[in-house]
Write a protein that holds these residues in place. Structure first.
Motif, PDB file in Angstrom:
ATOM      1  N   TYR A 234      -3.844  -6.639  -2.526  1.00 24.16           N
ATOM      2  CA  TYR A 234      -3.260  -6.482  -3.863  1.00 24.16           C
ATOM      3  C   TYR A 234      -3.361  -5.050  -4.360  1.00 24.16           C
ATOM      4  O   TYR A 234      -2.460  -4.561  -5.043  1.00 24.16           O
ATOM      5  N   VAL A 235      -4.460  -4.355  -4.016  1.00 24.13           N
ATOM      6  CA  VAL A 235      -4.570  -2.949  -4.415  1.00 24.13           C
ATOM      7  C   VAL A 235      -3.380  -2.179  -3.848  1.00 24.13           C
ATOM      8  O   VAL A 235      -2.672  -1.476  -4.577  1.00 24.13           O
ATOM      9  N   ALA A 236      -3.144  -2.355  -2.545  1.00 23.13           N
ATOM     10  CA  ALA A 236      -2.034  -1.638  -1.910  1.00 23.13           C
ATOM     11  C   ALA A 236      -0.694  -2.049  -2.526  1.00 23.13           C
ATOM     12  O   ALA A 236       0.134  -1.200  -2.890  1.00 23.13           O
ATOM     13  N   ALA A 237      -0.500  -3.358  -2.672  1.00 23.44           N
ATOM     14  CA  ALA A 237       0.785  -3.855  -3.151  1.00 23.44           C
ATOM     15  C   ALA A 237       1.046  -3.421  -4.591  1.00 23.44           C
ATOM     16  O   ALA A 237       2.161  -3.029  -4.947  1.00 23.44           O
ATOM     17  N   LEU A 238       0.024  -3.480  -5.432  1.00 20.76           N
ATOM     18  CA  LEU A 238       0.195  -3.096  -6.832  1.00 20.76           C
ATOM     19  C   LEU A 238       0.520  -1.614  -6.950  1.00 20.76           C
ATOM     20  O   LEU A 238       1.352  -1.207  -7.756  1.00 20.76           O
ATOM     21  N   LEU A 239      -0.182  -0.808  -6.127  1.00 27.46           N
ATOM     22  CA  LEU A 239       0.078   0.632  -6.153  1.00 27.46           C
ATOM     23  C   LEU A 239       1.530   0.923  -5.784  1.00 27.46           C
ATOM     24  O   LEU A 239       2.187   1.745  -6.421  1.00 27.46           O
TER      25      LEU A 239
ATOM     26  N   LEU B 109      -2.934   2.942   1.918  1.00 27.14           N
ATOM     27  CA  LEU B 109      -3.844   2.460   2.963  1.00 27.14           C
ATOM     28  C   LEU B 109      -5.218   3.108   2.841  1.00 27.14           C
ATOM     29  O   LEU B 109      -6.202   2.594   3.347  1.00 27.14           O
ATOM     30  N   LEU B 110      -5.282   4.228   2.164  1.00 26.11           N
ATOM     31  CA  LEU B 110      -6.577   4.850   1.915  1.00 26.11           C
ATOM     32  C   LEU B 110      -7.252   4.202   0.713  1.00 26.11           C
ATOM     33  O   LEU B 110      -8.465   3.971   0.697  1.00 26.11           O
ATOM     34  N   LEU B 111      -6.425   3.890  -0.302  1.00 25.11           N
ATOM     35  CA  LEU B 111      -6.983   3.348  -1.538  1.00 25.11           C
ATOM     36  C   LEU B 111      -7.318   1.859  -1.420  1.00 25.11           C
ATOM     37  O   LEU B 111      -8.181   1.370  -2.145  1.00 25.11           O
ATOM     38  N   ALA B 112      -6.650   1.151  -0.502  1.00 27.25           N
ATOM     39  CA  ALA B 112      -6.927  -0.289  -0.360  1.00 27.25           C
ATOM     40  C   ALA B 112      -8.389  -0.537   0.013  1.00 27.25           C
ATOM     41  O   ALA B 112      -9.078  -1.302  -0.669  1.00 27.25           O
ATOM     42  N   PRO B 113      -8.916   0.116   1.069  1.00 29.05           N
ATOM     43  CA  PRO B 113     -10.329  -0.103   1.381  1.00 29.05           C
ATOM     44  C   PRO B 113     -11.252   0.420   0.286  1.00 29.05           C
ATOM     45  O   PRO B 113     -12.280  -0.204  -0.006  1.00 29.05           O
TER      46      PRO B 113
ATOM     47  N   GLY C   7      -6.607  -6.007   4.697  1.00 26.26           N
ATOM     48  CA  GLY C   7      -5.666  -6.538   3.707  1.00 26.26           C
ATOM     49  C   GLY C   7      -4.514  -5.569   3.455  1.00 26.26           C
ATOM     50  O   GLY C   7      -3.348  -5.967   3.361  1.00 26.26           O
ATOM     51  N   GLY C   8      -4.847  -4.277   3.341  1.00 24.20           N
ATOM     52  CA  GLY C   8      -3.816  -3.269   3.105  1.00 24.20           C
ATOM     53  C   GLY C   8      -2.801  -3.244   4.239  1.00 24.20           C
ATOM     54  O   GLY C   8      -1.580  -3.222   4.012  1.00 24.20           O
ATOM     55  N   LEU C   9      -3.303  -3.270   5.468  1.00 20.23           N
ATOM     56  CA  LEU C   9      -2.406  -3.287   6.627  1.00 20.23           C
ATOM     57  C   LEU C   9      -1.533  -4.538   6.612  1.00 20.23           C
ATOM     58  O   LEU C   9      -0.349  -4.501   6.951  1.00 20.23           O
ATOM     59  N   PHE C  10      -2.163  -5.639   6.198  1.00 24.19           N
ATOM     60  CA  PHE C  10      -1.466  -6.925   6.181  1.00 24.19           C
ATOM     61  C   PHE C  10      -0.228  -6.856   5.282  1.00 24.19           C
ATOM     62  O   PHE C  10       0.846  -7.350   5.632  1.00 24.19           O
ATOM     63  N   VAL C  11      -0.396  -6.230   4.112  1.00 25.98           N
ATOM     64  CA  VAL C  11       0.717  -6.137   3.165  1.00 25.98           C
ATOM     65  C   VAL C  11       1.913  -5.439   3.807  1.00 25.98           C
ATOM     66  O   VAL C  11       3.047  -5.920   3.721  1.00 25.98           O
TER      67      VAL C  11
END
Lengths: 233, 620
Positions: B373-378, B390-394, B522-526
């Motif tokens: 969700y972090v990645a997707a929302l960004l 992908l840096l901010l997701a982790p 999760g970020g990669l998954f998105v």
């Protein structure tokens, strides 16, 4: 009545009892003596099958009880009073006794709550108190009384005098003598030689999981080398 | 005022079924120390069985008779489960028990689907209680009033059973010291079976009694699971009055929430739970758990060692194959391999917590979904490029883990597990109900990698580098002094503290690291899927990872990765069958009962037996 033959018991990889053999005849009170870590508690747990011996046999009343679940051993007439007393602290005195209740057995005295309150008058006054509100001595009495509710023909007592006020120790000794006079067989572990001598007729000395001496207290007194080697600190 | 009273009454009526189910769970846990995750399934079974019995038995007598009979039937099903599935794992670590009960969930789901079909069943109305009563002008269903009247009697009967009968005394004694109860001549096996019967019967009763209000459907099991955990945790594990209090609290809160804060009903429940636990960590009426009661048991751990040269070579060769194969194979292989890699990293991060830290988290999806969700929302709201996302997701997931970990690590064992689950559910309900931002149930879609990475093959290589990097980082941490400290805290917290290790700080860092790695996955998954939905935060996600770690083998370092690879490929094949849950459930149960060391542990044992590995030699 109770016989251990060549018992080897382990805690994980630690070899605690080494080819230990031991006999207790009906009506006898036998004291297991020895230093800390000699294997006294493990011997009693191995009889109860709370620690299952890896080899050797335990016989009780002629039956081979090795490997039985603990509840079956208890139902065969072996009562167990653990070292830490392990009373149920959330339950009242009466409820603790109820947990120990079993059907009467032909070869043993039949205990009622009233008879136990006679044996341990302190408990009678506290029958509605919870276990956690009892003193150490009262907890020890409750632990013994709870086991007697199962009408055992033989009782294993693990360090009954440990951590108890000296006045109560005398009460405890009196109670055990009374039980002996009623014909109960008792195997108890003790560090307190004085207490052991007062209640037991025979001494067994353990060291590093093996029997070093077995005989009367007179014989034990006559062999100071045994006392020096295995008992004195 | 009238509306207020009417709502209060509805809340009280809803509390009835919830209390019955939750008290059953609480009882079972108190005596057997097993957290019965399948408890929601027995509730669902109760609804279905009750429905069928009500069709057969006529009239008011039939209706109430059917409810009682349902209790008996479901209780008996519980007995079968207890004897076949749980008896072999009572002495195993709690993760085994959790996984075994999860297998039961899957089996019951598919059995219910086979027997009653996929359509929702509408519960029959209670004969004689069909209408409504007007209280201060507001309509209140008669059946609600009947439920309000019945529940205290059920509670009272339970209280009487526990407080006044010999069985109850034995149950309470066993809750405190099972071994001693056995040494006093009580057959524990039958006591456990009896308690399981009672607990499942209560769940069945709860399911049957709510039929006129709800009905029966195949989602009931998971839907109620979170609620009963919340109730049991708020009330205090093993406390019946606590369960009643909490059931009323949760139900009433829920009814008022629907009226006044319709967007946050789900969130509300978990917020209340988190608040209660921060003030009273063991629930309103619960008592502190004895430390060490729920730790690792069974065989002592084999110490893990860095992989030897030979194993490193094999792994390097495997990686080389992995890197080359998608070049030659059809493109769907690259997609599948990407999925597997992502899942492996997710599983490895949980394994790090679980195997090395001994921290059984039931809510690891919070960080996988959190990172997603972090990645997707960004991307959706700020137009962030993928590289930065992908840096901010982790980082985001790691921060989340620090916050959640700070609260959860104050507790241990079952309470820790429950609290992590609750936080994951909290995030899930946020994602689900905060529609304006998260898209709610519709999720966030159309989130694709930039042009240079749109090809499946390129994205696969990106995933390969990041996931293998993440897994190696976790392994490195395991072999660093930090990993030693973490394992020390797992094996003996007290001793570790005495040697100068700040155990909670070490566990906190581990929690954050594992969260960050799950977030990366999760970020990669998105970007692999192009979208994210709330179900990435769901209980089932957390459980997938737990099962994978378990199947792979908890006590082996590579367990998470191997389990992840096997599970993800098997799922791809399995889901093509209609009754794949049944097959998976039975497989899980079989593994728990027959091969508790998992895949890697089992392979190692096999290797030792045929002489490929020396027993002293430690594989990865």
């Amino acid at each position: 009545m109770l016989e251990l033959a060549q018992i080897n018991s382990f805690y994980g990889k630690a070899h605690v009892l080494r080819a230990l053999s031991l006999q207790v005849s009906r009506g006898q009170v036998v004291a297991l003596l020895g230093r800390n870590g000699a294997g006294k508690t493990t011997t009693l747990k191995s009889i109860m099958q709370l620690v299952v011996p890896r080899s050797g046999r335990v016989r009780f009343n002629g039956a081979d009880i090795t490997g039985w679940p603990a509840h079956r051993v208890a139902r065969a007439g072996l009562g167990y009073v653990p070292e830490e007393r392990r009373i149920f602290t959330d339950l009242t005195v009466l409820e603790n006794l109820e947990v120990g209740r079993q059907k009467p057995r032909q070869d043993a005295a039949i205990w009622s709550r009233d008879a136990l309150f006679e044996l341990f008058p302190n408990l009678a006054e506290r029958r509605h108190n919870r276990g956690r509100d009892l003193s150490g001595g009262e907890q020890q009495m409750l632990s013994i009384a709870r086991t007697l509710m199962g009408n055992p023909s033989c009782v294993l007592l693990d360090e009954p005098s440990e951590g108890i006020a000296p006045v109560i120790i005398e009460d405890m000794a009196r109670a055990i003598v009374q039980l002996r006079d009623q014909g109960l067989t008792v195997l108890l572990s003790e560090q307190n030689l004085h207490f052991a001598r007062a209640v037991a007729s025979r001494a067994v000395v353990l060291d590093r999981g093996t029997t070093r001496f077995s005989g009367s207290f007179a014989d034990l007194d006559a062999s100071p080398e045994i006392r020096d080697a295995w008992l004195s600190v | 005022m009238g509306l207020f009273i009417a709502q209060l009454l509805t809340g009280l009526a809803n509390a009835g079924a919830l209390f019955m189910v939750a008290s059953g769970l609480s009882l079972i846990f108190g005596v057997t120390r097993i957290v019965n995750f399948a408890h929601g399934s027995f509730y669902m079974l109760g609804a279905y069985v009750g429905y069928t019995l009500m069709q057969v038995l006529p009239g008011a007598f039939g209706f109430w008779g059917a409810i009682l009979l349902t209790g008996v039937v479901v209780g008996l099903v519980g007995v079968i489960v207890e004897i076949l599935v749980l008896r072999p794992v009572y002495r195993a670590p709690e993760l085994f028990q959790l996984v075994a009960t999860f297998g039961v969930i899957l089996v019951i789901q598919d059995l219910a689907l086979m027997i009653w079909g996929p359509q929702d069943l509408l519960g029959p109305r209670a004969p004689g209680l069909k209408g409504i009563v007007r209280i201060m002008g507001e309509p209140v269903p008669k059946y609600d009033l009947a439920l309000i009247a019945i529940t205290p009697f059920v509670a009272l009967a339970l209280w009487w059973l526990i407080a006044r009968t010999r069985v109850g005394i034995l149950v309470r004694a066993a809750t405190q010291d099972r071994e001693m109860v056995g040494a006093l001549g009580v057959n524990q096996s039958w006591l456990f079976t009896g308690v399981f019967f009672l607990g499942c019967a209560l769940a069945g009763l709860g399911g049957a009694v709510q039929l006129p209000k709800g009905g029966a459907d195949l989602l009931m099991d998971f839907n109620i699971l979170a609620s009963i955990f919340v109730v049991v945790v708020i009330g205090g594990m093993g406390s019946l009055p606590g369960a009643y209090l909490a059931a009323v609290l949760v139900s009433v809160l829920n009814v008022f929430g629907v009226t006044y804060l319709p967007q946050s009903t789900l969130v509300l429940m978990f917020v209340v739970m988190a608040l209660v636990l921060m003030i009273r960590p063991y629930g309103l009426l619960g008592r502190e758990e004895v430390a060490g009661d729920h730790g690792q048991s069974g065989e002592p751990e084999r110490p893990i060692k860095p992989a030897g040269a030979r194993v490193r070579l094999i792994v390097a060769a495997g990686l080389a194959v992995l890197a080359v194969v998608p070049l030659l194979a059809p493109s769907w292989i690259a997609i599948l391999a990407t999925d597997i890699l992502i899942f492996c990293l997710f599983a490895a991060s949980l394994h790090f917590l679980l195997g090395l830290g001994g921290l059984v988290s039931f809510g690891h999806a919070a960080f996988f979904g959190g990172g997603a969700y972090v990645a997707a929302l960004l991307v959706a709201h700020a137009g962030t490029p993928m590289e930065l996302a992908l840096l901010l997701a982790p980082l985001g997931a790691g921060l989340l883990a620090m916050i959640i970990g700070w609260v959860c690590l104050r507790l241990t064992g079952v309470y820790f597990a429950m609290l992590t689950l609750a936080f994951a559910q909290l995030l899930w309900s946020l994602a689900y109900q905060w529609g304006e931002v998260t898209g709610g149930d519709d999720g966030l879609v159309d989130i694709w990698p930039p042009d240079w990475a749109t090809s499946n093959l390129v994205f696969f290589y990106l995933t390969l580098v990041l996931c293998i990097g993440g897994i190696l980082a976790l392994r490195h941490a395991a072999h660093a002094p930090f990993g030693y400290a973490l394992r020390a805290a797992r094996d003996s917290a007290r001793q570790a503290e005495a040697t100068g290790i700040h155990t909670r700080a070490v566990q906190w860092v581990a929690f954050a690291l594992a969260g960050a790695m799950a977030g990366l996955a999760g970020g990669l998954f998105v970007f692999a899927k192009g979208s994210v939905f709330p179900n990435e935060l769901e209980i089932t996600r957390s459980f997938d990872a737990l099962i994978v770690v378990f199947l792979g083998g908890v006590k082996t370092l590579s367990g998470g990765v191997v389990g992840g690879a096997v599970f993800e490929s098997a799922k791809d094949m399995l889901t093509r069958f209609e009754y794949w849950r049944l097959a998976l459930g039975l497989t899980i149960i079989a593994v728990v009962v027959l091969a508790p060391e998992g895949i890697v542990g089992g392979l190692r044992r096999l290797g030792e037996r045929i002489g490929l590995l020396r027993p002293s030699e430690q594989e990865t």
